[in-house]
Design an enzyme around this catalytic site. Structure first.
Site, PDB file in Angstrom:
ATOM      1  CG  HIS A 184      -5.905  11.690  -3.880  1.00 46.29           C
ATOM      2  ND1 HIS A 184      -6.122  12.106  -2.585  1.00 46.29           N
ATOM      3  CD2 HIS A 184      -5.045  10.640  -3.807  1.00 46.29           C
ATOM      4  CE1 HIS A 184      -5.436  11.336  -1.759  1.00 46.29           C
ATOM      5  NE2 HIS A 184      -4.769  10.448  -2.468  1.00 46.29           N
ATOM      6  CD  GLN A 194       3.075   4.928  -3.486  1.00 47.43           C
ATOM      7  OE1 GLN A 194       2.846   4.268  -2.478  1.00 47.43           O
ATOM      8  NE2 GLN A 194       2.226   5.836  -3.920  1.00 47.43           N
ATOM      9  CB  SER A 206      -0.445  14.338   3.121  1.00 44.33           C
ATOM     10  OG  SER A 206      -0.522  13.127   3.849  1.00 44.33           O
TER      11      SER A 206
HETATM   12  O1  PAF Z   1      -0.130   6.256  -2.555  1.00 43.72           O
HETATM   13  C1  PAF Z   1      -1.103   5.569  -2.194  1.00 43.72           C
HETATM   14  O2  PAF Z   1      -2.185   6.049  -1.912  1.00 43.72           O
HETATM   15  C2  PAF Z   1      -0.934   4.058  -2.095  1.00 43.72           C
HETATM   16  O3  PAF Z   1       0.336   3.721  -1.692  1.00 43.72           O
HETATM   17  C3  PAF Z   1      -1.333   3.308  -3.385  1.00 43.72           C
HETATM   18  C4  PAF Z   1      -0.388   3.632  -4.540  1.00 43.72           C
HETATM   19  C5  PAF Z   1      -2.753   3.639  -3.776  1.00 43.72           C
HETATM   20  C6  PAF Z   1      -1.239   1.804  -3.138  1.00 43.72           C
HETATM   21  O4  PAF Z   1      -2.085   1.401  -2.106  1.00 43.72           O
END
Ligand code: PAF
Length: 283
Positions: free
Chosen positions: A37, A155, A188
């Protein structure tokens, strides 16, 4: 770092900044932050954007409610990490701010076949929930650029499609490389739940992906897939899928096709923890 909890407050704050010429970069998260992140926040800053991060543990994307209950929460630590990374704005809403009127009233989007295979097949309704929450967050933040991690490759494609479905396709979507531990395990939030033994064994997922990539030249994917499944099973890991697909649209591939960009994807259960990872080939 400014921390805002109300949608109207962050809308107003960002509106002022946008009008004063700042470009807005957005990193949506569910918290339990790690170096993956933080790399997105860093990329956002390197692109000279005002970095906006959100932390919201979105209930609607969990088809398995016990997975939601066990999802790690570490908001104080997350705030510290974001401060150290120089993040400028944190949106930390509660469910009423994200879903005024209740989540069952939030709009859902049709992602077609993209939501029916791989993660979509394993986690029915998951991408509907992702679509709901990301559409709402994007409508609040209205970023110029959205930063996503490649680890959740499907995603990334779903959210890119969402920007088209919602008419927000002028927004740039930047997919940033997966950040890995020393043994290759993709970072993760779920890794925190692995026992020491499971953590050591989980490195096999990345080894499998590397071996799939290494056999592109003249390999037979069906054979490579079987080898990977057996390798995982030998370590007590239960593979859910080992797949090869067109990296542009996730259309499944039976075998390697060197003329197109490909992605190899793995999902597996290590004990009760479900991990996913992928590697790009030919891109
Ligand atoms: O990848 C994630 O952490 C989630 O799927 C997101 C994109 C923040 C949506 O809740």
């Amino acid at each position: 770092m400014v921390i805002l909890k109300k949608a109207s407050d962050i809308e107003e704050y960002i509106y002022q900044k946008r009008n004063s010429g700042r470009k807005i970069g957005f990193v949506p998260t569910m918290g339990a932050l790690h170096a993956g992140h933080i790399s997105l926040v860093q990329r956002c800053k390197a692109d000279d954007m005002m970095s906006v991060c959100s932390i919201f543990l979105n209930p609607t994307q969990f088809n398995d409610k016990s997975d939601l209950a066990k999802y790690p929460v570490s908001t104080d630590k997350d705030i510290e990490l974001l401060l150290n990374a120089g993040c400028e704005v944190l949106f930390l809403p509660d469910a009423d701010e994200v879903y005024p009127g209740g989540s069952e009233l939030a709009t859902t989007y049709d992602f077609g076949y993209l939501e029916t295979l791989l993660e979509g097949a394993s986690r029915p309704g998951h991408f509907k929930g992702v679509g709901q929450v990301v559409a709402r967050l994007l409508s609040i933040v209205q970023p110029h650029t959205l930063y996503l991690g490649q680890k959740d490759y499907q995603q990334c494609l779903i959210i890119t499609r969402l920007t088209q479905l919602t008419g927000m396709d002028q927004m740039k979507v930047v997919i940033c490389p997966t950040i890995r531990e020393a043994d290759g395990l993709a970072m993760s939030s779920r890794n925190r739940r692995l026992t020491e033994t499971q953590r050591t064994r989980a490195g096999i997922l990345y080894q499998c992906l590397v071996s799939i990539q290494a056999k592109t030249e003249g390999g037979d994917f069906a054979v490579v897939r079987k080898e990977c499944e057996e390798l995982m099973q030998a370590k007590g890991i239960a593979p859910e899928y080992v797949a090869l697909a067109d990296a542009r649209d996730l259309n499944p591939l039976e075998n390697y096709n060197k003329t197109i960009p490909m992605v190899a994807l793995i999902a597996a259960r290590v004990g009760e923890i479900r991990l996913i990872d992928n590697i790009l080939i030919n891109t």
